[in-house]
Design an enzyme around this catalytic site. Structure first.
Site, PDB file in Angstrom:
ATOM      1  CE  LYS A   1      -3.532   2.189   2.862  1.00  0.00           C
ATOM      2  NZ  LYS A   1      -4.337   1.983   4.078  1.00  0.00           N
TER       3      LYS A   1
ATOM      4  CE  LYS B   1      -5.981   1.887  -0.159  1.00  0.00           C
ATOM      5  NZ  LYS B   1      -6.465   1.835   1.180  1.00  0.00           N
TER       6      LYS B   1
HETATM    7  C1  PBG Z   1      -6.435   3.604   5.656  1.00  0.00           C
HETATM    8  C2  PBG Z   1      -7.109   3.383   4.372  1.00  0.00           C
HETATM    9  C3  PBG Z   1      -6.976   4.178   3.223  1.00  0.00           C
HETATM   10  C4  PBG Z   1      -7.813   3.640   2.258  1.00  0.00           C
HETATM   11  C5  PBG Z   1      -8.401   2.511   2.787  1.00  0.00           C
HETATM   12  N1  PBG Z   1      -7.960   2.363   4.115  1.00  0.00           N
HETATM   13  C6  PBG Z   1      -6.145   5.315   2.879  1.00  0.00           C
HETATM   14  C7  PBG Z   1      -5.379   6.120   3.787  1.00  0.00           C
HETATM   15  O1  PBG Z   1      -5.941   7.080   4.362  1.00  0.00           O
HETATM   16  O2  PBG Z   1      -4.194   5.888   3.930  1.00  0.00           O
HETATM   17  C8  PBG Z   1      -7.966   4.246   0.899  1.00  0.00           C
HETATM   18  C9  PBG Z   1      -9.073   3.795   0.068  1.00  0.00           C
HETATM   19  C10 PBG Z   1      -9.435   4.715  -1.019  1.00  0.00           C
HETATM   20  O3  PBG Z   1      -8.782   5.744  -1.280  1.00  0.00           O
HETATM   21  O4  PBG Z   1     -10.415   4.403  -1.692  1.00  0.00           O
HETATM   22  N2  PBG Z   1      -6.096   2.478   6.353  1.00  0.00           N
HETATM   23 ZN    ZN Z   2      -5.457   3.218   8.381  1.00  0.00          ZN
END
Ligand code: PBG
Ligand code: ZN
Length: 328
Positions: free
Chosen positions: A198, A251
């Site tokens: 991520k 992601k």
């Molecule tokens: C945080 C989290 C994020 C997303 C899902 N869980 C992003 C973040 O703030 O780091 C992003 C999902 C999206 O942008 O659709 N754990």
């Molecule tokens: Zn988070």
């Protein structure tokens, strides 16, 4: 003098094109994200994500029914608690919002797979994905104390009925820690979908409106990955596989297609791609302006994730995509 080899021969007829198509997108590939809020009768549209709503548990169930009826096999739940604190109590409490939503959905729709996003950022006052010392304004997330909170969260979510645990905080050792906790609590058969690679991405902006989870200071670069790195993603994925992940996620998706491809080449577990909020909002904005053909762009994009190697796609377009596939 004229070409003997003519790739265009196989493109002359729609049925012929269908016969030689290498990738087919179906409803089974999709996972629909939902945002649960306390209260009743609430459906609050997210400003930066047209068509996406914060929903109270009763509305989540209605929405889940719609998702199920479309043939989408799974939802992933995010929660917005009524109170935030340093210990992220709302994440691991048995009466937490995701726990309530998971229980309600499973009761109404035992046949729908419920994935619980397992992170702390929606539940901490500072909006970071892990534990911070009291009074720390530098945003130095402490890894191992965070693991303990994630263990509690995962077990509580499984107890509430979640079918799959999806840790998203990029803490070191989080898959192992959660696996151990689930096993100890009698959930040895509950799979872990790890957000293995991520990135610290600007494409999460609209999500943070939806989940009310923006870091109040600092950023997430000490735990999420540098967008410039690819080999490091492979290492992160290998670690999570060794620690017991059952599925792994990349992601965001669109700007990281190379990562999806490379991971798929070396890993034999199912690979998921998260078509994140910013990717959704860009398409929506251009579509609302009449600058692109939303249906064609969405189906092309989702098909391309599959072509790149994604077995599963988390996407806010899921419901629309299935309706469009049914039209075709
Ligand atoms: C945080 C989290 C994020 C997303 C899902 N869980 C992003 C973040 O703030 O780091 C992003 C999902 C999206 O942008 O659709 N754990
Ligand atoms: Zn988070």
């Amino acid at each position: 003098m004229f070409p003997a080899i003519r790739p265009r021969r196989l493109r002359q007829h729609p049925q012929l094109r269908r016969m030689v198509r290498e990738t087919v997108l179906t409803a089974s590939d999709l996972i629909y994200p939902l945002f649960a809020v306390p209260g009743e009768g609430i459906a609050q549209e997210v400003k930066s994500m047209p068509g996406v709503y914060q929903l109270s548990v009763d509305k989540i169930v209605t929405e889940a029914q719609e998702v199920y009826d479309l043939g989408i096999p799974a939802i992933i739940l995010f929660g917005i608690p009524d109170r935030k604190d340093l210990d992220a109590t709302g994440a691991w409490h048995d009466c937490g919002i995701v726990q309530k939503a998971a229980t309600a959905v499973k009761k109404a729709l035992p046949g729908l797979i419920v994935i619980a996003d397992t992170c702390l950022c929606e539940y901490t006052t500072h909006g970071h994905c892990g534990y911070l010392q009291v009074g720390d304004l530098t945003g130095r997330v402490l890894n191992d104390p965070t693991l303990e909170l994630l263990q509690r969260t995962a077990v509580s979510q499984a107890r509430a009925g979640a079918d799959i645990i999806a840790p998203s905080g990029m803490m070191d050792g989080f898959v192992q820690a959660i696996r151990d906790a689930l096993d100890d609590a009698g959930f040895a058969d509950t799979p872990i979908l790890s957000y293995a690679a991520k990135y610290a991405s600007a494409y999460y902006g609209p999500f943070r409106d939806a989940a009310e989870s923006s870091p109040q200071f600092g950023d997430r670069r000490t735990y999420q990955m540098d967008p410039a790195n690819a080999r490091e993603a492979l290492r992160e994925v290998e670690l999570d596989v060794d620690e017991g992940a059952d599925m792994i996620m990349i992601k965001p998706a669109l700007a990281y297609m190379d990562i999806i491809w490379r991971v798929k080449e070396i890993i034999d577990l199912p690979v998921a791609a998260y078509n994140v909020s910013g990717e959704y909002s860009m398409v929506k904005a251009a579509a609302l302006k009449g600058w692109i053909d939303e249906k064609q762009v969405v189906l092309e994009t989702l098909t391309s994730f599959k072509r790149a190697g994604a077995d599963l796609i988390l996407t806010y377009h899921a419901k629309d995509a299935v309706r469009w596939l049914q039209e075709a």
